[in-house]
Write an enzyme that holds these catalytic residues in place. Structure first.
Site, short mmCIF file in Angstrom:
data_model
loop_
_atom_site.label_atom_id
_atom_site.label_comp_id
_atom_site.label_asym_id
_atom_site.label_seq_id
_atom_site.Cartn_x
_atom_site.Cartn_y
_atom_site.Cartn_z
CG LEU A 145 -4.36 1.89 -1.60
CD1 LEU A 145 -2.85 1.70 -1.61
CD2 LEU A 145 -4.72 3.18 -2.31
CG LEU B 196 -1.80 -1.23 1.41
CD1 LEU B 196 -2.69 -1.06 2.63
CD2 LEU B 196 -2.64 -1.52 0.16
CB CYS B 197 0.45 4.39 -1.81
SG CYS B 197 0.65 3.55 -3.40
CB THR B 198 -0.12 4.39 3.76
OG1 THR B 198 0.01 4.86 5.11
CG2 THR B 198 -0.59 2.94 3.78
#
Length: 426
Positions: A406, A366-368
C-alpha cells in the site's frame, strides 16, 4: 486463563520506567522521541542490548562464546553494539556481510549460513574473506569449491546438520523432519567424505540449529549436548580437531500472555555437564563453541510506536486505528509464521496513574483485516493523537515486513545510547 496484560505490566515495571506517566527509553521520553522523529517509529535501547549480551555470556562462560545473528536486526549500528561487546556475526546474505563489515567486524569473525546462497554472495565473501561458510547442500558445496579455485584459496567450511528426530526443538522446530536447511544427520559421514575429497575445501566446523524461540533451558541444553555429540562424530571421521562448533541460536523471549523468560540460572547450572563433554574429547577441547542468538539479544530492546488516528466502537468492540501496522511489523500482527495469532504486549506510551483499562483492538491503516497489532490489549481510554507502543519489537521488525504494501512511508529507526538518540534507518 492467562493474564493478558501481565506480561506488558511486567516489562514496564522491570525495563521501561515511566516518568510523569510517560515511558522512558534509555533515559529519554518516548513521547518526545515520537514528536521529534514522527510516527510510526522503531526505538532501540543499546543499554538493554548490552545487558542481554553480558547476562548470556556470563551464563555460558567457560563453555561457549556468543555471536550475533544479524537476520534479527541487520542495522550496522545494532551489529556494532554487539561487536563492541566482543561478538562475531552470523549472516545469511551478501548484504548482511556488508552490514557486518560496516559495523567494524573483521571478516574472520563472520560465519555465513543460509540454504540458498547466490553465486555473487559466495564470490563476495571468498574474495573479501570469511571465517566460515556453512554448507547446506551438495550443489552449494561444488559452487563454493569452484569459487575458491578461482581465487586460489582453500575455503573454510562447516556442515549444517538437519538433526534427527532425537534432537529437541523449540517453538518452531527446525530438525527431525524433511527440511531445506542443512544435510540430514543420517547422511553425515557421506557428507564429511565428500568435503574431504574437495581440494579447495577445508572442513573446519559443524552447525546445528534445532529450533527457535526456545524458552526452556532444559531443551536448549539438550540441543547443545546433541550438537556436541554430532561434532565428535565429524571430528572422529576427519581424524583431527574442529575449529568451530556452532550450536545455533534459538533462545526465545516472552511475547505472549503466559510466556515466562528463559531461565539463565538454569542454563548456567547445566554448563558444567557440557564442559565435561568437551573435555572428554580432545578433538573438541580446542574448538571455538559458538551460540549465535539474534532475537534474544535485540528483541527486548525495541519498541514500535504508533499514533492513534481514530477510535470507534463497532458492535460493542473498541477499535484504535493507528498509523502503524503489519507493513512495518508483520510479526506483531501474527502473520510471520504464527499458526495461532496472539497479541504481543501493547501499552499506552502515556498513562496516568490509576487509569482504568479496557480491551482494545489496535489496528493499522491498511485495507486488509490482517492488519491487527492487538486483538485485546488492555489500555486506558484512547483518543486521536495518543500513542501506543508494541514491546519486544527489536527483532524481526521492519526488515521482516512487507514495507511496500500500500506504499505507506517507512518509519524511522532510532538507537538510544548514553542518553542520545541517533537515526540508524532505514
Amino acid at each position: 486463563m492467562a493474564d493478558v496484560n501481565g506480561l506488558a505490566r511486567s516489562l514496564i515495571a522491570t525495563d521501561l520506567p515511566r516518568r510523569d506517566g510517560v515511558i522512558q527509553v534509555g533515559g529519554l521520553d518516548l513521547a518526545g522521541l515520537a514528536r521529534t522523529y514522527g510516527t510510526p517509529l522503531f526505538v532501540y535501547d543499546a543499554a538493554r542490548m548490552r545487558r542481554a549480551y553480558r547476562d548470556l555470556s556470563q551464563a555460558v562462560a567457560g563453555f561457549a562464546e556468543v555471536d550475533y545473528s544479524v537476520k534479527a536486526n541487520p542495522r550496522p549500528a545494532v551489529i556494532r553494539v554487539f561487536a563492541e561487546e566482543g561478538a562475531g556475526a552470523e549472516i545469511a546474505s551478501g548484504a548482511e556481510y556488508e552490514a557486518a563489515l560496516t559495523a567494524g567486524l573483521s571478516p574472520e569473525r563472520i560465519l555465513f549460513a543460509g540454504p540458498g546462497k547466490s553465486d555473487a554472495d559466495i564470490e563476495r565473501v571468498i574474495a573479501g574473506g570469511i571465517g566460515e561458510i556453512h554448507l547446506e547442500n551438495f550443489e552449494e558445496m561444488g559452487r563454493v569449491a569452484a569459487a575458491a579455485e578461482r581465487y586460489g584459496q582453500r575455503a573454510s567450511v562447516a556442515i549444517r546438520v538437519n538433526p534427527g528426530p532425537d534432537a529437541q526443538g523449540g517453538a518452531m522446530r527446525m530438525g527431525g523432519k524433511p527440511s531445506p536447511f542443512g544435510f540430514d544427520e543420517e547422511d553425515l559421514e557421506a557428507v564429511v567424505d565428500r568435503i574431504v575429497a574437495e581440494d579447495r575445501l577445508r572442513l573446519t566446523g559443524l552447525h546445528l540449529f534445532a529450533g527457535t524461540q526456545g524458552l526452556s533451558a532444559s531443551i536448549l541444553l539438550g540441543q547443545w549436548a546433541y550438537g556436541l555429540r554430532l561434532a565428535s562424530r565429524v571430528a572422529a571421521r576427519i581424524g583431527r580437531a574442529l575449529d568451530t562448533v556452532d550450536l545455533g541460536g534459538g533462545l526465545g523471549i516472552p511475547y505472549f500472555a503466559g510466556d515466562g523468560p528463559l531461565d539463565l540460572d538454569a542454563i548456567h547450572s547445566g554448563i558444567p555437564a557440557l564442559r565435561a563433554m568437551v573435555a572428554e574429547d580432545p578433538r573438541l577441547a580446542t574448538a571455538r563453541i559458538v551460540l549465535e542468538p539474534g532475537r534474544y539479544l535485540v528483541g527486548p530492546a525495541g519498541l514500535y510506536v504508533a499514533q492513534v488516528r481514530a477510535v470507534k466502537r463497532s458492535r460493542g468492540q473498541l477499535f484504535a486505528i493507528t498509523d502503524g501496522g503489519m507493513h512495518h511489523h508483520l510479526a506483531a500482527s501474527g502473520n510471520l509464521g504464527q499458526i495461532v495469532k496472539r497479541d504481543y504486549p501493547v501499552v499506552a506510551v502515556v498513562e496516568a496513574a490509576g487509569a482504568v483499562s479496557m480491551p482494545w483492538t489496535v489496528v493499522g491503516p491498511l485495507c486488509t483485516p490482517l492488519d491487527i497489532l492487538a486483538r485485546a490489549a488492555f489500555l486506558p481510554q484512547l483518543a486521536s493523537g495518543d500513542l501506543v507502543a508494541v514491546l519486544q519489537s527489536g527483532a524481526y521488525g521492519l526488515t521482516a515486513s512487507p514495507t511496500g504494501f500500500l506504499s505507506h512511508p517507512l518509519p524511522a529507526e532510532i538507537l538510544v545510547d548514553g542518553g542520545k538518540a541517533t537515526v540508524i534507518g532505514p
